[in-house]
Design a protein around this motif. Structure first.
Motif, PDB file in Angstrom:
ATOM      1  N   MET A 104       2.048 -97.674  50.034  1.00 20.33           N
ATOM      2  CA  MET A 104       1.371 -97.518  51.327  1.00 20.33           C
ATOM      3  C   MET A 104       0.991 -98.855  51.960  1.00 20.33           C
ATOM      4  O   MET A 104       0.648 -99.810  51.260  1.00 20.33           O
ATOM      5  N   GLU A 105       1.047 -98.891  53.305  1.00 16.91           N
ATOM      6  CA  GLU A 105       0.563-100.057  54.058  1.00 16.91           C
ATOM      7  C   GLU A 105      -0.946 -99.907  54.265  1.00 16.91           C
ATOM      8  O   GLU A 105      -1.496 -98.815  54.116  1.00 16.91           O
ATOM      9  N   LEU A 106      -1.593-101.018  54.669  1.00 15.18           N
ATOM     10  CA  LEU A 106      -3.051-101.013  54.849  1.00 15.18           C
ATOM     11  C   LEU A 106      -3.499 -99.961  55.868  1.00 15.18           C
ATOM     12  O   LEU A 106      -4.474 -99.246  55.643  1.00 15.18           O
ATOM     13  N   ASN A 107      -2.749 -99.832  56.990  1.00 11.68           N
ATOM     14  CA  ASN A 107      -3.148 -98.856  58.013  1.00 11.68           C
ATOM     15  C   ASN A 107      -3.080 -97.417  57.479  1.00 11.68           C
ATOM     16  O   ASN A 107      -3.875 -96.554  57.854  1.00 11.68           O
ATOM     17  N   GLU A 108      -2.146 -97.153  56.556  1.00 10.61           N
ATOM     18  CA  GLU A 108      -2.034 -95.811  55.946  1.00 10.61           C
ATOM     19  C   GLU A 108      -3.227 -95.561  55.012  1.00 10.61           C
ATOM     20  O   GLU A 108      -3.739 -94.446  54.929  1.00 10.61           O
ATOM     21  N   ILE A 109      -3.648 -96.621  54.319  1.00 15.21           N
ATOM     22  CA  ILE A 109      -4.815 -96.511  53.420  1.00 15.21           C
ATOM     23  C   ILE A 109      -6.073 -96.219  54.243  1.00 15.21           C
ATOM     24  O   ILE A 109      -6.887 -95.369  53.881  1.00 15.21           O
ATOM     25  N   VAL A 110      -6.208 -96.912  55.397  1.00  9.74           N
ATOM     26  CA  VAL A 110      -7.373 -96.693  56.279  1.00  9.74           C
ATOM     27  C   VAL A 110      -7.389 -95.244  56.776  1.00  9.74           C
ATOM     28  O   VAL A 110      -8.435 -94.590  56.810  1.00  9.74           O
ATOM     29  N   THR A 111      -6.231 -94.712  57.140  1.00  9.98           N
ATOM     30  CA  THR A 111      -6.130 -93.305  57.582  1.00  9.98           C
ATOM     31  C   THR A 111      -6.558 -92.365  56.456  1.00  9.98           C
ATOM     32  O   THR A 111      -7.279 -91.379  56.682  1.00  9.98           O
ATOM     33  N   ALA A 112      -6.112 -92.673  55.240  1.00 12.49           N
ATOM     34  CA  ALA A 112      -6.473 -91.840  54.080  1.00 12.49           C
ATOM     35  C   ALA A 112      -7.984 -91.849  53.863  1.00 12.49           C
ATOM     36  O   ALA A 112      -8.592 -90.816  53.545  1.00 12.49           O
ATOM     37  N   ILE A 113      -8.622 -93.011  54.081  1.00 11.50           N
ATOM     38  CA  ILE A 113     -10.082 -93.128  53.912  1.00 11.50           C
ATOM     39  C   ILE A 113     -10.799 -92.236  54.924  1.00 11.50           C
ATOM     40  O   ILE A 113     -11.737 -91.517  54.581  1.00 11.50           O
ATOM     41  N   ARG A 114     -10.324 -92.278  56.172  1.00 11.33           N
ATOM     42  CA  ARG A 114     -10.961 -91.448  57.220  1.00 11.33           C
ATOM     43  C   ARG A 114     -10.851 -89.967  56.872  1.00 11.33           C
ATOM     44  O   ARG A 114     -11.758 -89.184  57.139  1.00 11.33           O
ATOM     45  N   LYS A 115      -9.731 -89.593  56.280  1.00 10.46           N
ATOM     46  CA  LYS A 115      -9.517 -88.194  55.912  1.00 10.46           C
ATOM     47  C   LYS A 115     -10.518 -87.758  54.834  1.00 10.46           C
ATOM     48  O   LYS A 115     -11.019 -86.642  54.846  1.00 10.46           O
ATOM     49  N   ILE A 116     -10.800 -88.654  53.884  1.00  5.83           N
ATOM     50  CA  ILE A 116     -11.769 -88.358  52.812  1.00  5.83           C
ATOM     51  C   ILE A 116     -13.107 -87.987  53.437  1.00  5.83           C
ATOM     52  O   ILE A 116     -13.776 -87.046  53.027  1.00  5.83           O
ATOM     53  N   ASN A 117     -13.494 -88.733  54.456  1.00  3.21           N
ATOM     54  CA  ASN A 117     -14.814 -88.557  55.076  1.00  3.21           C
ATOM     55  C   ASN A 117     -14.933 -87.251  55.848  1.00  3.21           C
ATOM     56  O   ASN A 117     -16.031 -86.835  56.193  1.00  3.21           O
ATOM     57  N   GLU A 118     -13.791 -86.608  56.142  1.00  4.05           N
ATOM     58  CA  GLU A 118     -13.815 -85.342  56.895  1.00  4.05           C
ATOM     59  C   GLU A 118     -14.289 -84.169  56.034  1.00  4.05           C
ATOM     60  O   GLU A 118     -14.767 -83.174  56.530  1.00  4.05           O
ATOM     61  N   TYR A 119     -14.113 -84.295  54.711  1.00  4.95           N
ATOM     62  CA  TYR A 119     -14.431 -83.175  53.829  1.00  4.95           C
ATOM     63  C   TYR A 119     -15.929 -83.060  53.597  1.00  4.95           C
ATOM     64  O   TYR A 119     -16.644 -84.051  53.548  1.00  4.95           O
ATOM     65  N   LYS A 120     -16.385 -81.809  53.444  1.00  3.64           N
ATOM     66  CA  LYS A 120     -17.803 -81.557  53.187  1.00  3.64           C
ATOM     67  C   LYS A 120     -18.142 -81.771  51.717  1.00  3.64           C
ATOM     68  O   LYS A 120     -19.285 -81.884  51.344  1.00  3.64           O
ATOM     69  N   LEU A 121     -17.102 -81.816  50.870  1.00  2.00           N
ATOM     70  CA  LEU A 121     -17.322 -81.967  49.434  1.00  2.00           C
ATOM     71  C   LEU A 121     -18.010 -83.304  49.162  1.00  2.00           C
ATOM     72  O   LEU A 121     -17.778 -84.285  49.857  1.00  2.00           O
ATOM     73  N   ASP A 122     -18.846 -83.349  48.163  1.00  2.00           N
ATOM     74  CA  ASP A 122     -19.526 -84.571  47.754  1.00  2.00           C
ATOM     75  C   ASP A 122     -18.477 -85.639  47.463  1.00  2.00           C
ATOM     76  O   ASP A 122     -17.519 -85.405  46.732  1.00  2.00           O
ATOM     77  N   VAL A 123     -18.664 -86.837  48.011  1.00  2.00           N
ATOM     78  CA  VAL A 123     -17.674 -87.904  47.809  1.00  2.00           C
ATOM     79  C   VAL A 123     -17.551 -88.273  46.330  1.00  2.00           C
ATOM     80  O   VAL A 123     -16.499 -88.724  45.871  1.00  2.00           O
ATOM     81  N   ASN A 124     -18.618 -88.040  45.550  1.00  2.00           N
ATOM     82  CA  ASN A 124     -18.537 -88.307  44.108  1.00  2.00           C
ATOM     83  C   ASN A 124     -17.486 -87.420  43.441  1.00  2.00           C
ATOM     84  O   ASN A 124     -16.872 -87.819  42.448  1.00  2.00           O
ATOM     85  N   ASP A 125     -17.296 -86.204  43.974  1.00  2.00           N
ATOM     86  CA  ASP A 125     -16.253 -85.320  43.432  1.00  2.00           C
ATOM     87  C   ASP A 125     -14.869 -85.927  43.679  1.00  2.00           C
ATOM     88  O   ASP A 125     -13.981 -85.840  42.830  1.00  2.00           O
ATOM     89  N   TYR A 126     -14.703 -86.544  44.847  1.00  2.00           N
ATOM     90  CA  TYR A 126     -13.437 -87.211  45.164  1.00  2.00           C
ATOM     91  C   TYR A 126     -13.213 -88.361  44.179  1.00  2.00           C
ATOM     92  O   TYR A 126     -12.121 -88.523  43.623  1.00  2.00           O
ATOM     93  N   MET A 127     -14.280 -89.142  43.944  1.00  2.00           N
ATOM     94  CA  MET A 127     -14.190 -90.268  42.997  1.00  2.00           C
ATOM     95  C   MET A 127     -13.860 -89.760  41.589  1.00  2.00           C
ATOM     96  O   MET A 127     -13.091 -90.390  40.865  1.00  2.00           O
ATOM     97  N   ASP A 128     -14.450 -88.626  41.222  1.00  2.00           N
ATOM     98  CA  ASP A 128     -14.194 -88.071  39.884  1.00  2.00           C
ATOM     99  C   ASP A 128     -12.725 -87.666  39.732  1.00  2.00           C
ATOM    100  O   ASP A 128     -12.148 -87.800  38.650  1.00  2.00           O
ATOM    101  N   ILE A 129     -12.126 -87.152  40.815  1.00  2.00           N
ATOM    102  CA  ILE A 129     -10.700 -86.788  40.771  1.00  2.00           C
ATOM    103  C   ILE A 129      -9.875 -88.037  40.441  1.00  2.00           C
ATOM    104  O   ILE A 129      -9.011 -88.014  39.561  1.00  2.00           O
ATOM    105  N   LEU A 130     -10.187 -89.139  41.148  1.00  2.00           N
ATOM    106  CA  LEU A 130      -9.457 -90.385  40.905  1.00  2.00           C
ATOM    107  C   LEU A 130      -9.704 -90.898  39.481  1.00  2.00           C
ATOM    108  O   LEU A 130      -8.774 -91.342  38.799  1.00  2.00           O
TER     109      LEU A 130
END
Length: 330
Positions: free
Chosen positions: A230-256
């Motif tokens: 991925m290019e940097l702009n694609e990574i930035v888009t992916a970050i914005r998408k993470i923030n759209e979810y209502k799920l606790d961001v810690n759950d996202y981190m736990d997946i990773l």
């Protein structure tokens, strides 16, 4: 149904409450301390139902008598749930109006008058001091159940007048069995929910039912599978998408984190049987082959640091950008 036999794990806690009923040695106040969604309210409701059950046959609430049916419907007049208007605070007025000003009135139709207070950690110091007056000289029919995620937020004077029951993490095998038998969750999905729940049955149950969790998991796995391309702009888009979810961001981190722990485990053992994401073995093998042990450990360490930064309210976009760049580099 609210029965002691439906409580998953927590054997010591269950035994304590069952013995209190059996030996007629019920305390006037209990604190149930455990993680969010761990099942504190279910335990409190079950105990309250058992104490008020009309059948008086055994320890389990019968589910059939008038009192049990009222309790299941949420309208048993002698099981009182403490509410609070301000979401972050249980105020002194909440305690005075709902407990102190009410305890002198005898139960309407039951042997006990039971107060259940969720989120006890939100009581102000003034509210706790007001509650202390009732705890010091409670009427014999009163039982107060304080449910909290942080027992240390309660004053020592409150703790000394209550029986403190601490919930413990439930074994993974027990949670998996519960998900598969009671909720008919397939084996693979049950493994993922158990890995995230970390001993919390309620959290495993919520994740198993959550469509959003499935979407977030797919997004996260897709990101780590292709991040090196991925290019940097694609990574930035992916970050914005993470923030759209209502799920606790810690759950996202736990997946990773779980994904990279799988990568580390596979790199060390070349055995896919114990992986959480074992159906992604093709990609896990690729990442394991092209990464060093140090690189994978750097990623896992960066994930933990990012969780700490987000807990300290460091800027979300900046934290995630740094994290994903660290993942890409390693």
């Amino acid at each position: 149904m609210n029965r002691f036999s439906d409580i998953v794990g927590q054997e010591q806690l269950k035994e304590h409450l069952e013995n209190a009923i059996k030996m007629n040695k019920v305390s006037h106040a209990y604190i149930i301390n455990g993680e969010k969604n761990a099942g504190k309210e279910f335990i409190a409701k079950t105990f309250a139902m058992a104490l008020q059950c009309d059948s008086r046959q055994g320890i389990e609430p019968c589910q059939e008598c008038h009192s049990c049916k009222q309790a299941l419907g949420g309208n048993q007049p002698d099981i009182i749930f403490i509410s609070h208007e301000k979401p972050g605070t249980i105020s002194v007025d909440d305690i005075r109006t709902q407990i102190n000003g009410n305890v002198a009135i005898k139960p309407y139709s039951s042997p006990k008058k039971i107060y259940i207070m969720n989120e006890g950690e939100k009581m102000t110091v003034q509210a706790q001091n007001a509650l202390l007056k009732t705890l010091e000289e409670p009427p014999e029919y009163v039982v107060i159940l304080i449910l909290t995620t942080n027992v240390n937020s309660l004053l020592p004077t409150i703790l000394s007048r209550c029986v403190v029951l601490n919930m413990k993490p439930v074994q993974d095998s027990q949670i998996k069995k519960f998900l598969m038998q009671n909720m008919e969750i397939p084996d693979y999905k049950a493994d993922i929910c158990v890995a995230f729940a970390r001993g919390n049955v309620g959290k495993a149950r919520l994740l198993a039912k959550s469509e959003e969790f499935d979407k977030v998991k797919e997004e996260a796995v897709t990101l780590v599978k292709y991040i090196h391309e991925m290019e940097l702009n694609e990574i930035v888009t992916a970050i914005r998408k993470i923030n759209e979810y209502k799920l606790d961001v810690n759950d996202y981190m736990d997946i990773l984190s779980i994904w990279y722990r799988d990568v580390l485990l596979f790199k060390a053992t070349h055995d896919a049987n114990h992986l959480i994401f074992r159906e992604e073995i093709q990609y896990i093998r690729k990442v394991a082959d092209r990464s060093t042990y140090e690189g994978i450990e750097n990623i896992i360490s960066a994930l933990e640091k990012s969780k700490e930064r987000l807990s300290a309210n460091v800027n979300f976009d900046l934290t995630m950008e740094l994290l994903l760049l660290t993942i890409k580099e390693n």
